[in-house]
Design a protein around this motif. Structure first.
Motif, mmCIF file in Angstrom:
data_model
loop_
_atom_site.group_PDB
_atom_site.id
_atom_site.type_symbol
_atom_site.label_atom_id
_atom_site.label_comp_id
_atom_site.label_asym_id
_atom_site.label_seq_id
_atom_site.Cartn_x
_atom_site.Cartn_y
_atom_site.Cartn_z
ATOM 1 N N VAL A 14 97.121 48.153 132.540
ATOM 2 C CA VAL A 14 96.848 47.249 131.437
ATOM 3 C C VAL A 14 96.209 45.979 132.425
ATOM 4 C CG1 VAL A 14 96.675 45.474 129.960
ATOM 5 C CG2 VAL A 14 97.606 47.794 129.740
ATOM 6 N N LEU A 15 96.975 45.505 133.969
ATOM 7 C CA LEU A 15 96.142 44.910 133.946
ATOM 8 C C LEU A 15 95.357 45.293 134.859
ATOM 9 C CD1 LEU A 15 95.688 41.823 135.654
ATOM 10 C CD2 LEU A 15 98.487 43.060 137.166
ATOM 11 N N ALA A 16 94.837 47.034 136.175
ATOM 12 C CA ALA A 16 94.742 46.929 136.542
ATOM 13 C C ALA A 16 92.665 47.369 135.595
ATOM 14 C CB ALA A 16 94.730 49.356 136.665
ATOM 15 N N ASP A 17 93.452 47.903 133.876
ATOM 16 C CA ASP A 17 92.065 47.543 133.422
ATOM 17 C C ASP A 17 91.224 46.655 132.984
ATOM 18 O OD1 ASP A 17 92.441 50.853 133.312
ATOM 19 O OD2 ASP A 17 93.549 50.912 131.295
ATOM 20 N N MET A 22 86.540 42.524 134.029
ATOM 21 C CA MET A 22 86.285 41.694 134.944
ATOM 22 C C MET A 22 85.003 41.662 135.842
ATOM 23 S SD MET A 22 89.531 39.433 134.336
ATOM 24 C CE MET A 22 90.490 39.642 134.561
ATOM 25 N N GLU A 23 85.375 42.962 136.965
ATOM 26 C CA GLU A 23 84.641 42.741 137.588
ATOM 27 C C GLU A 23 83.257 43.426 137.284
ATOM 28 O OE1 GLU A 23 87.289 43.960 141.259
ATOM 29 O OE2 GLU A 23 86.214 45.567 140.463
ATOM 30 N N ASN A 24 83.379 44.380 135.853
ATOM 31 C CA ASN A 24 82.266 44.851 135.252
ATOM 32 C C ASN A 24 80.779 43.944 134.898
ATOM 33 O OD1 ASN A 24 82.501 47.252 136.605
ATOM 34 N ND2 ASN A 24 83.552 47.835 134.571
ATOM 35 N N LEU A 25 81.918 42.526 134.450
ATOM 36 C CA LEU A 25 81.253 41.487 133.618
ATOM 37 C C LEU A 25 80.804 41.049 135.390
ATOM 38 C CD1 LEU A 25 83.505 41.172 130.723
ATOM 39 C CD2 LEU A 25 81.032 41.836 130.707
ATOM 40 N N GLY A 26 80.777 41.227 136.139
ATOM 41 C CA GLY A 26 80.347 39.916 137.172
ATOM 42 C C GLY A 26 81.170 39.383 137.944
ATOM 43 N N SER A 28 83.418 36.408 139.924
ATOM 44 C CA SER A 28 84.036 36.615 141.163
ATOM 45 C C SER A 28 86.472 37.265 141.341
ATOM 46 C CB SER A 28 84.159 35.142 141.863
ATOM 47 O OG SER A 28 84.844 34.031 140.797
ATOM 48 N N ASN A 29 86.017 37.430 142.773
ATOM 49 C CA ASN A 29 87.620 37.982 142.636
ATOM 50 C C ASN A 29 89.005 36.513 141.912
ATOM 51 O OD1 ASN A 29 87.540 40.084 143.687
ATOM 52 N ND2 ASN A 29 87.533 39.796 145.798
ATOM 53 N N GLU A 30 88.079 34.847 142.360
ATOM 54 C CA GLU A 30 88.449 33.679 142.748
ATOM 55 C C GLU A 30 88.835 34.127 140.754
ATOM 56 O OE1 GLU A 30 85.825 34.210 144.911
ATOM 57 O OE2 GLU A 30 86.728 33.820 146.267
ATOM 58 N N GLY A 31 87.418 33.824 140.392
ATOM 59 C CA GLY A 31 87.787 33.900 138.645
ATOM 60 C C GLY A 31 88.401 34.593 138.183
ATOM 61 N N ILE A 32 88.434 35.794 138.662
ATOM 62 C CA ILE A 32 90.316 37.318 138.191
ATOM 63 C C ILE A 32 91.016 36.520 138.180
ATOM 64 C CG2 ILE A 32 90.791 39.223 138.308
ATOM 65 C CD1 ILE A 32 87.663 40.458 138.968
ATOM 66 N N THR A 33 90.908 36.060 139.846
ATOM 67 C CA THR A 33 92.658 35.944 139.583
ATOM 68 C C THR A 33 93.331 33.675 138.707
ATOM 69 O OG1 THR A 33 92.852 36.171 141.805
ATOM 70 C CG2 THR A 33 94.510 34.647 141.711
ATOM 71 N N GLY A 34 92.182 33.252 138.392
ATOM 72 C CA GLY A 34 92.391 32.021 137.720
ATOM 73 C C GLY A 34 92.707 33.089 136.940
ATOM 74 N N VAL A 35 91.948 33.751 135.404
ATOM 75 C CA VAL A 35 92.444 34.557 134.352
ATOM 76 C C VAL A 35 93.803 35.376 134.207
ATOM 77 C CG1 VAL A 35 92.211 36.841 132.886
ATOM 78 C CG2 VAL A 35 90.078 35.074 133.805
ATOM 79 N N VAL A 84 98.736 51.811 140.057
ATOM 80 C CA VAL A 84 97.456 52.736 139.234
ATOM 81 C C VAL A 84 96.200 53.354 139.454
ATOM 82 C CG1 VAL A 84 96.184 52.438 136.756
ATOM 83 C CG2 VAL A 84 98.025 50.904 137.652
ATOM 84 N N GLY A 85 96.242 53.265 141.370
ATOM 85 C CA GLY A 85 94.674 54.217 141.653
ATOM 86 C C GLY A 85 93.393 53.772 141.227
ATOM 87 N N ARG A 86 93.368 52.908 140.505
ATOM 88 C CA ARG A 86 91.627 52.476 139.568
ATOM 89 C C ARG A 86 90.585 52.131 140.736
ATOM 90 N NH1 ARG A 86 93.540 52.692 134.150
ATOM 91 N NH2 ARG A 86 94.662 54.803 133.882
ATOM 92 N N GLY A 87 91.356 51.672 142.217
ATOM 93 C CA GLY A 87 89.822 51.226 142.796
ATOM 94 C C GLY A 87 89.903 50.081 142.151
ATOM 95 N N VAL A 88 90.327 49.130 141.441
ATOM 96 C CA VAL A 88 89.764 47.902 140.469
ATOM 97 C C VAL A 88 89.720 46.557 141.680
ATOM 98 C CG1 VAL A 88 91.059 48.276 138.504
ATOM 99 C CG2 VAL A 88 92.444 46.538 140.481
ATOM 100 N N VAL A 89 90.249 46.485 143.187
ATOM 101 C CA VAL A 89 89.849 45.491 143.683
ATOM 102 C C VAL A 89 89.208 46.181 144.833
ATOM 103 C CG1 VAL A 89 91.418 44.320 145.565
ATOM 104 C CG2 VAL A 89 92.657 45.097 143.071
ATOM 105 N N LYS A 90 88.184 45.494 145.174
ATOM 106 C CA LYS A 90 86.867 45.368 145.994
ATOM 107 C C LYS A 90 87.331 45.007 147.748
ATOM 108 C CE LYS A 90 83.349 43.853 142.078
ATOM 109 N NZ LYS A 90 82.151 43.469 142.570
#
Length: 90
Positions: A14-17, A22-26, A28-35, A84-90
């Motif tokens: 679920v976290l990976a999804d 969030m990445e697809n919505l643009g 930032s990594n900092e914003g995602i970490t904040g959420v 999970v292997g989703r490749g979510v982290v840039k």
């Protein structure tokens, strides 16, 4: 691949999804970490752990500073990506 309980593996999926969304919505990594940090705060206060991994995270969260909580959130994002292997982290 690490051995995790099914409950924790589902949580990582679920976290990976959500991170991918969030990445697809643009965001930032900092914003995602904040959420993820905000969700971690809520889970630590309101949710009852359903696995040994969740109990450990709750205890770590409870004793961590705000900066350490952000680091835990960041590490969880990376763990979800690798497990999970989703490749979510840039």
């Amino acid at each position: 691949m690490p051995e995790f309980s099914e409950v924790f593996r589902q949580q990582l999926t679920v976290l990976a999804d959500k991170v991918r969304t969030m990445e697809n919505l643009g965001m930032s990594n900092e914003g995602i970490t904040g959420v993820v940090t905000e969700v971690g705060d809520w889970l630590a206060k309101e949710a009852e752990p359903r696995s040994a991994e969740q109990r450990l995270l709750k205890e770590m969260w409870k004793h961590a500073s705000n900066q350490e909580q952000a680091q835990i959130a960041s590490a969880l994002i990376k763990l979800a990506d690798r497990t999970v292997g989703r490749g979510v982290v840039k």
